[in-house]
Design a protein around this motif. Structure first.
Motif, mmCIF file in Angstrom:
data_model
loop_
_atom_site.group_PDB
_atom_site.id
_atom_site.type_symbol
_atom_site.label_atom_id
_atom_site.label_comp_id
_atom_site.label_asym_id
_atom_site.label_seq_id
_atom_site.Cartn_x
_atom_site.Cartn_y
_atom_site.Cartn_z
ATOM 1 N N LEU A 160 0.832 -1.197 0.000
ATOM 2 C CA LEU A 160 0.000 0.000 0.000
ATOM 3 C C LEU A 160 0.871 1.254 0.000
ATOM 4 C CD1 LEU A 160 -2.667 -1.044 2.665
ATOM 5 C CD2 LEU A 160 -2.872 -1.136 0.166
ATOM 6 N N GLY A 161 0.589 2.166 -0.927
ATOM 7 C CA GLY A 161 1.432 3.340 -1.070
ATOM 8 C C GLY A 161 2.810 2.938 -1.553
ATOM 9 N N ALA A 162 2.829 2.095 -2.569
ATOM 10 C CA ALA A 162 4.052 1.402 -2.990
ATOM 11 C C ALA A 162 5.104 2.327 -3.586
ATOM 12 C CB ALA A 162 3.697 0.310 -4.001
ATOM 13 N N GLY A 163 4.710 3.509 -4.038
ATOM 14 C CA GLY A 163 5.680 4.473 -4.549
ATOM 15 C C GLY A 163 6.490 3.932 -5.709
ATOM 16 N N THR A 164 7.807 4.074 -5.615
ATOM 17 C CA THR A 164 8.697 3.676 -6.703
ATOM 18 C C THR A 164 9.133 2.214 -6.613
ATOM 19 O OG1 THR A 164 10.606 4.475 -5.454
ATOM 20 C CG2 THR A 164 9.576 6.016 -6.990
ATOM 21 N N VAL A 174 -1.388 -0.955 -9.603
ATOM 22 C CA VAL A 174 -2.736 -0.398 -9.531
ATOM 23 C C VAL A 174 -2.661 1.054 -9.070
ATOM 24 C CG1 VAL A 174 -5.016 -0.580 -8.460
ATOM 25 C CG2 VAL A 174 -3.702 -2.662 -8.979
ATOM 26 N N THR A 175 -3.076 1.979 -9.928
ATOM 27 C CA THR A 175 -3.159 3.380 -9.541
ATOM 28 C C THR A 175 -4.531 3.627 -8.927
ATOM 29 O OG1 THR A 175 -1.679 4.018 -11.359
ATOM 30 C CG2 THR A 175 -2.969 5.763 -10.334
ATOM 31 N N ALA A 176 -4.543 3.815 -7.614
ATOM 32 C CA ALA A 176 -5.816 3.953 -6.905
ATOM 33 C C ALA A 176 -5.573 4.548 -5.533
ATOM 34 C CB ALA A 176 -6.502 2.592 -6.766
ATOM 35 N N ASP A 177 -6.628 5.104 -4.964
ATOM 36 C CA ASP A 177 -6.624 5.565 -3.583
ATOM 37 C C ASP A 177 -6.964 4.373 -2.700
ATOM 38 O OD1 ASP A 177 -7.019 6.702 -1.118
ATOM 39 O OD2 ASP A 177 -8.548 8.133 -1.768
ATOM 40 N N TYR A 178 -5.973 3.872 -1.939
ATOM 41 C CA TYR A 178 -6.219 2.646 -1.170
ATOM 42 C C TYR A 178 -7.160 2.845 0.001
ATOM 43 C CZ TYR A 178 -2.297 4.261 1.866
ATOM 44 O OH TYR A 178 -1.461 4.973 2.692
ATOM 45 N N ARG A 181 3.568 -13.260 -5.332
ATOM 46 C CA ARG A 181 2.823 -12.400 -6.257
ATOM 47 C C ARG A 181 2.571 -11.088 -5.520
ATOM 48 N NH1 ARG A 181 -3.330 -13.596 -8.474
ATOM 49 N NH2 ARG A 181 -3.516 -11.784 -9.858
ATOM 50 N N ILE A 182 3.018 -9.973 -6.094
ATOM 51 C CA ILE A 182 3.016 -8.699 -5.377
ATOM 52 C C ILE A 182 2.176 -7.675 -6.134
ATOM 53 C CG2 ILE A 182 4.442 -6.865 -4.402
ATOM 54 C CD1 ILE A 182 6.797 -8.864 -4.388
ATOM 55 N N THR A 183 1.187 -7.141 -5.449
ATOM 56 C CA THR A 183 0.338 -6.087 -6.001
ATOM 57 C C THR A 183 0.735 -4.758 -5.383
ATOM 58 O OG1 THR A 183 -1.511 -7.630 -6.285
ATOM 59 C CG2 THR A 183 -2.035 -5.281 -6.270
ATOM 60 N N LEU A 184 1.071 -3.787 -6.228
ATOM 61 C CA LEU A 184 1.480 -2.464 -5.779
ATOM 62 C C LEU A 184 0.340 -1.479 -6.035
ATOM 63 C CD1 LEU A 184 4.115 -4.003 -7.122
ATOM 64 C CD2 LEU A 184 5.224 -1.809 -6.662
ATOM 65 N N VAL A 185 -0.087 -0.795 -4.977
ATOM 66 C CA VAL A 185 -1.149 0.202 -5.088
ATOM 67 C C VAL A 185 -0.594 1.557 -4.657
ATOM 68 C CG1 VAL A 185 -3.432 0.924 -4.286
ATOM 69 C CG2 VAL A 185 -2.949 -1.510 -4.631
ATOM 70 N N ASP A 186 -0.817 2.569 -5.498
ATOM 71 C CA ASP A 186 -0.400 3.923 -5.137
ATOM 72 C C ASP A 186 -1.299 4.911 -5.856
ATOM 73 O OD1 ASP A 186 2.449 5.082 -3.816
ATOM 74 O OD2 ASP A 186 1.361 6.496 -5.073
ATOM 75 N N ILE A 187 -1.529 6.038 -5.214
ATOM 76 C CA ILE A 187 -2.380 7.068 -5.813
ATOM 77 C C ILE A 187 -1.639 7.868 -6.885
ATOM 78 C CG2 ILE A 187 -1.826 8.931 -4.175
ATOM 79 C CD1 ILE A 187 -4.869 9.533 -4.114
ATOM 80 N N ALA A 188 -0.293 7.825 -6.844
ATOM 81 C CA ALA A 188 0.529 8.608 -7.769
ATOM 82 C C ALA A 188 1.012 7.733 -8.919
ATOM 83 C CB ALA A 188 1.719 9.223 -7.022
ATOM 84 N N GLY A 189 0.430 7.920 -10.078
ATOM 85 C CA GLY A 189 0.791 7.114 -11.235
ATOM 86 C C GLY A 189 2.240 7.262 -11.667
ATOM 87 N N GLU A 190 2.809 8.465 -11.472
ATOM 88 C CA GLU A 190 4.205 8.680 -11.840
ATOM 89 C C GLU A 190 5.129 7.822 -10.978
ATOM 90 O OE1 GLU A 190 5.441 10.447 -14.328
ATOM 91 O OE2 GLU A 190 3.428 11.003 -15.006
#
Length: 229
Positions: free
Chosen positions: A49-53, A96-100, A68-77
């Motif tokens: 959550l909030g995986a960043g870079t 996944v670009t999303a607000d967790y 298997r790792i799912t990365l979620v962050d609100i910042a697509g960049e």
């Protein structure tokens, strides 16, 4: 400026200064990895959550090559940087670009996880959204699953918080952080909504977590975890 805007703005330079701006970097992240209670050959479902870079996802991938790792962050960049950084791993990654915080699941991801991790992200939430997030994390863990958070906590008093902040500035400068890097970090810190450690641990217990403990503390930097029985 929103959290999303701030971190999109600094995505290109975020990793360059991270070791200087997290003075306890090695111990901090080593502790985070050491308290994950699964064998390295485990085929874990992991959510970052909030995986960043992708820093933490990469550390987990190094230790759990079939996870298997799912990365979620609100910042697509930020996630674009993560995709490039993780390209050399054999793990199955999902970005996944999303607000967790929003909804009952994490973006379009609707499955339970063995391990949910986060690093230097949840402290951007106000207290009640933190509490709600802990309940949501608990609901999305498998029985026996674990949540590990490497984050920052507010000092218990104003005087303690002042020491935390001044020590961070002192240590970051000693490690070579430039005034420009510090200014960028201080701009990001305007989005911080830190809570005291004891409050966060109590909110985990209230959410249903067992074996709640803080494994590491260095001024404001903390690593804690809880388990879903």
């Amino acid at each position: 400026m929103s959290v999303q805007s701030v971190f999109n703005k600094y995505a290109g330079q975020y990793d360059q200064s991270r070791k200087k701006l997290i003075p306890c970097f090695d111990d901090y992240y080593q502790t985070m990895l050491e308290v994950i209670p699964f064998g390295q050959d485990s085929a874990l479902e992991v959510l970052d959550l909030g995986a960043g870079t992708g820093l933490v996802a990469g550390l987990v991938a190094d230790n759990y090559p079939v996870a298997r790792i799912t990365l979620v962050d609100i910042a697509g960049e930020m996630l674009a940087k993560a995709r490039n950084a993780l390209a050399g791993y054999d793990n199955d990654f999902e970005f996944v670009t999303a607000d967790y915080v929003a909804g009952e699941s994490f973006g379009p991801v609707e499955r339970e996880f063995d391990l949910i991790i986060s690093s230097l992200s949840i402290h951007h939430l106000e207290d009640e959204p933190k509490r709600n997030l802990f309940r949501k994390i608990f609901a999305n863990l498998k029985p026996g699953g674990v949540f590990v958070n490497a984050d920052q906590a507010l000092g218990e008093t104003e005087a303690i918080e002042k020491v935390n902040h001044n020590k961070w500035l002192e240590q970051a400068r000693a490690l070579g952080a430039t005034e420009q890097e510090l200014a960028a970090s201080l701009e990001r810190m305007r989005e911080d909504r830190m809570a005291p450690l004891d409050d966060q641990l109590q909110w985990l217990r209230e959410a249903g977590f067992a074996e709640v403990t803080c494994w590491y503390k260095n001024y404001s930097f903390i690593v804690y975890s809880g388990m879903k029985r």
